[in-house]
Design a protein around this motif. Sequence first.
Motif, short mmCIF file in Angstrom:
data_model
loop_
_atom_site.label_atom_id
_atom_site.label_comp_id
_atom_site.label_asym_id
_atom_site.label_seq_id
_atom_site.Cartn_x
_atom_site.Cartn_y
_atom_site.Cartn_z
N GLY A 42 0.82 -1.22 0.00
CA GLY A 42 0.00 0.00 0.00
C GLY A 42 0.84 1.26 0.00
N ILE A 43 1.91 1.26 0.78
CA ILE A 43 2.78 2.43 0.83
C ILE A 43 3.52 2.61 -0.49
CG2 ILE A 43 4.84 3.38 1.95
CD1 ILE A 43 3.71 2.21 4.57
N SER A 44 3.95 1.50 -1.09
CA SER A 44 4.60 1.59 -2.41
C SER A 44 3.64 2.12 -3.46
CB SER A 44 5.11 0.22 -2.84
OG SER A 44 6.16 -0.20 -2.03
N ALA A 45 2.39 1.69 -3.39
CA ALA A 45 1.39 2.18 -4.35
C ALA A 45 1.17 3.68 -4.17
CB ALA A 45 0.09 1.42 -4.19
N LEU A 46 1.11 4.14 -2.93
CA LEU A 46 0.93 5.58 -2.70
C LEU A 46 2.13 6.38 -3.16
CD1 LEU A 46 -0.78 5.69 0.81
CD2 LEU A 46 -1.74 6.38 -1.38
N GLN A 47 3.33 5.80 -3.03
CA GLN A 47 4.52 6.51 -3.48
C GLN A 47 4.62 6.55 -5.00
OE1 GLN A 47 7.76 4.38 -1.62
NE2 GLN A 47 8.14 6.09 -0.23
N LEU A 48 4.26 5.46 -5.65
CA LEU A 48 4.51 5.35 -7.09
C LEU A 48 3.36 5.79 -7.98
CD1 LEU A 48 6.47 2.00 -7.23
CD2 LEU A 48 7.37 4.31 -7.25
N LEU A 49 2.15 5.77 -7.48
CA LEU A 49 0.99 6.08 -8.31
C LEU A 49 1.08 7.47 -8.96
CD1 LEU A 49 -1.70 5.08 -9.41
CD2 LEU A 49 -2.79 6.12 -7.43
N PRO A 50 1.40 8.54 -8.22
CA PRO A 50 1.50 9.84 -8.89
C PRO A 50 2.60 9.86 -9.95
CG PRO A 50 1.42 10.13 -6.51
CD PRO A 50 1.56 8.66 -6.75
N LEU A 51 3.67 9.14 -9.69
CA LEU A 51 4.78 9.12 -10.64
C LEU A 51 4.44 8.33 -11.90
CD1 LEU A 51 7.67 10.18 -10.82
CD2 LEU A 51 8.44 8.04 -9.82
N LEU A 52 3.56 7.34 -11.77
CA LEU A 52 3.21 6.50 -12.91
C LEU A 52 2.08 7.09 -13.77
CD1 LEU A 52 3.37 2.97 -11.26
CD2 LEU A 52 5.05 4.05 -12.77
#
Length: 124
Positions: A42-52
Motif C-alpha cells: 500500500g505504501i509503495s502504491a501511494l509513493q509510485l501512483l502519482p509518478l506512474l
Amino acid sequence: MPQKINQANRIYQVCLALYAGLILSLLAETWWLNPPQGSIVGISALQLLPLLLPLPGLLKRGLRAASWLCFILCFYFISGVLDAWFRPEQPQGWLITGFSVLLFIGSMMFIRWQAQVNRSLAES
C-alpha cells in the motif's frame, strides 16, 4: 534539423533512465533499506501512483505528459530534501533528491527540444 532530432532523442533516453532510477530508488527504500510499519504494498502504491500517471503519455513522447511530470516531481524533490535533512547519514534522501532534480531538468530540456523538432516538422 538532424542535430535537433538527435538532441531530443538523447535527452528522451536520459529521461527514461532517470525515471526508472527514481522508481527503483523509491522501491529500494520502501522494500529493503527502510521498510515501514504496515502494508509495504500500500505504501509503495501511494509513493509510485502519482509518478506512474504520466507514464503512458511519456512513452508516446508527449510534451504535455513531460510537463505534468515536472509538476509531480516537485513533491518527490520536497520529500527527498526532507529525508536528506532529517537523516543525512542515509543515502536515500540524497538519491531521491538527485534523481528528481536531474529528471526535472531533463524533462524541461526534452520539452524544449522536442517542441523545436515538432515546429520544424510542421513547417516542412
